[in-house]
Design a protein around this motif. Sequence first.
Motif, PDB file in Angstrom:
ATOM      1  N   THR A 231       1.001  -1.262  -0.039  1.00  0.00           N
ATOM      2  CA  THR A 231       0.104  -0.055  -0.154  1.00  0.00           C
ATOM      3  C   THR A 231       0.802   1.143   0.103  1.00  0.00           C
ATOM      4  O   THR A 231       0.473   2.166  -0.835  1.00  0.00           O
TER       5      THR A 231
ATOM      6  N   ALA B 127     -18.930  -2.689   0.331  1.00  0.00           N
ATOM      7  CA  ALA B 127     -17.620  -2.403  -0.230  1.00  0.00           C
ATOM      8  C   ALA B 127     -18.018  -2.557  -1.847  1.00  0.00           C
ATOM      9  O   ALA B 127     -17.627  -1.477  -2.591  1.00  0.00           O
TER      10      ALA B 127
ATOM     11  N   SER C  58     -18.036   1.135  -4.111  1.00  0.00           N
ATOM     12  CA  SER C  58     -17.041   0.983  -5.275  1.00  0.00           C
ATOM     13  C   SER C  58     -17.608   1.221  -6.454  1.00  0.00           C
ATOM     14  O   SER C  58     -17.320   2.054  -7.380  1.00  0.00           O
TER      15      SER C  58
ATOM     16  N   LEU D 195     -18.870   4.724  -6.601  1.00  0.00           N
ATOM     17  CA  LEU D 195     -17.454   5.657  -6.906  1.00  0.00           C
ATOM     18  C   LEU D 195     -17.326   5.508  -8.566  1.00  0.00           C
ATOM     19  O   LEU D 195     -16.965   6.497  -9.349  1.00  0.00           O
TER      20      LEU D 195
ATOM     21  N   TYR E  42      -7.627   2.823  -9.856  1.00  0.00           N
ATOM     22  CA  TYR E  42      -7.804   3.094  -8.704  1.00  0.00           C
ATOM     23  C   TYR E  42      -8.976   2.243  -8.215  1.00  0.00           C
ATOM     24  O   TYR E  42      -9.234   1.439  -7.081  1.00  0.00           O
ATOM     25  N   ASN E  43      -9.915   1.803  -9.270  1.00  0.00           N
ATOM     26  CA  ASN E  43     -11.222   1.309  -8.891  1.00  0.00           C
ATOM     27  C   ASN E  43     -10.930  -0.170  -8.933  1.00  0.00           C
ATOM     28  O   ASN E  43     -11.758  -0.856  -8.225  1.00  0.00           O
TER      29      ASN E  43
ATOM     30  N   PHE F 125      -8.800  -1.386  -7.084  1.00  0.00           N
ATOM     31  CA  PHE F 125      -8.432  -1.711  -5.602  1.00  0.00           C
ATOM     32  C   PHE F 125      -9.303  -1.784  -4.704  1.00  0.00           C
ATOM     33  O   PHE F 125      -9.444  -1.845  -3.431  1.00  0.00           O
ATOM     34  N   THR F 126     -10.557  -0.643  -5.179  1.00  0.00           N
ATOM     35  CA  THR F 126     -11.152  -0.086  -4.147  1.00  0.00           C
ATOM     36  C   THR F 126     -12.210  -1.103  -3.337  1.00  0.00           C
ATOM     37  O   THR F 126     -12.560  -0.920  -1.997  1.00  0.00           O
ATOM     38  N   VAL F 127     -12.332  -2.297  -4.033  1.00  0.00           N
ATOM     39  CA  VAL F 127     -13.377  -3.156  -3.403  1.00  0.00           C
ATOM     40  C   VAL F 127     -12.534  -3.826  -2.148  1.00  0.00           C
ATOM     41  O   VAL F 127     -13.160  -3.815  -1.003  1.00  0.00           O
TER      42      VAL F 127
ATOM     43  N   VAL G  87      -9.998  -2.499  -0.285  1.00  0.00           N
ATOM     44  CA  VAL G  87      -9.900  -1.694   0.485  1.00  0.00           C
ATOM     45  C   VAL G  87     -10.843  -1.265   1.346  1.00  0.00           C
ATOM     46  O   VAL G  87     -10.839  -1.131   2.712  1.00  0.00           O
ATOM     47  N   ILE G  88     -11.969  -0.997   0.770  1.00  0.00           N
ATOM     48  CA  ILE G  88     -13.056  -0.646   1.576  1.00  0.00           C
ATOM     49  C   ILE G  88     -13.586  -1.792   2.205  1.00  0.00           C
ATOM     50  O   ILE G  88     -13.952  -1.700   3.624  1.00  0.00           O
TER      51      ILE G  88
END
Length: 158
Positions: free
Chosen positions: A23, A104, A108, A111, A130-131, A133-135, A137-138
């Motif tokens: 990260t 998540a 995601s 967004l 970025y999207n 990885f968002t699931v 991370v959230i």
Amino acid sequence: MANQLLLPARFKKIGWLIFIPATIAGIALAFQEFDANWVSGRVFAIIDDSIFEKDRSFQFIRTNITNTLVGTLFLVGGLLVSFSKEKEEDEFISGLRLSSLQWAVLLSYGLLLLGFLFIYGLAFMNVMIYNMFTVLVIFIARFNYLLYKSKPTVSDEK
């Protein structure tokens, strides 16, 4: 009912040891606009769509693999953290896991929808990066927050 898709709890520590440095490296790469050439090497490519050469398929190429390495470590670490059992896995934890995953995915894609509606051109490529990885991370943030919030404090036990 035991969830057979979860890894043993010991993988969570390994996941954190991979996820946190990945990260930090990913954030550093983002500030360098993903142009850092920290690691390069010879890799097998199914397709290499180089700007200055014809498409090359199914061969070894020499390239910058920094983004690949950091992204792979991030995903592996995140998956180990996300899909490892807690020390005491019960139905309450399973409910938190499901709720966090649903939350998540919805956030995601919300967004991503905003990105589709309001971001255009080459900047949209960053949104897509970025999207990816968002699931994870959230989910990790929400699940661990809910776990922390649900743990009884010392004053609750008295």
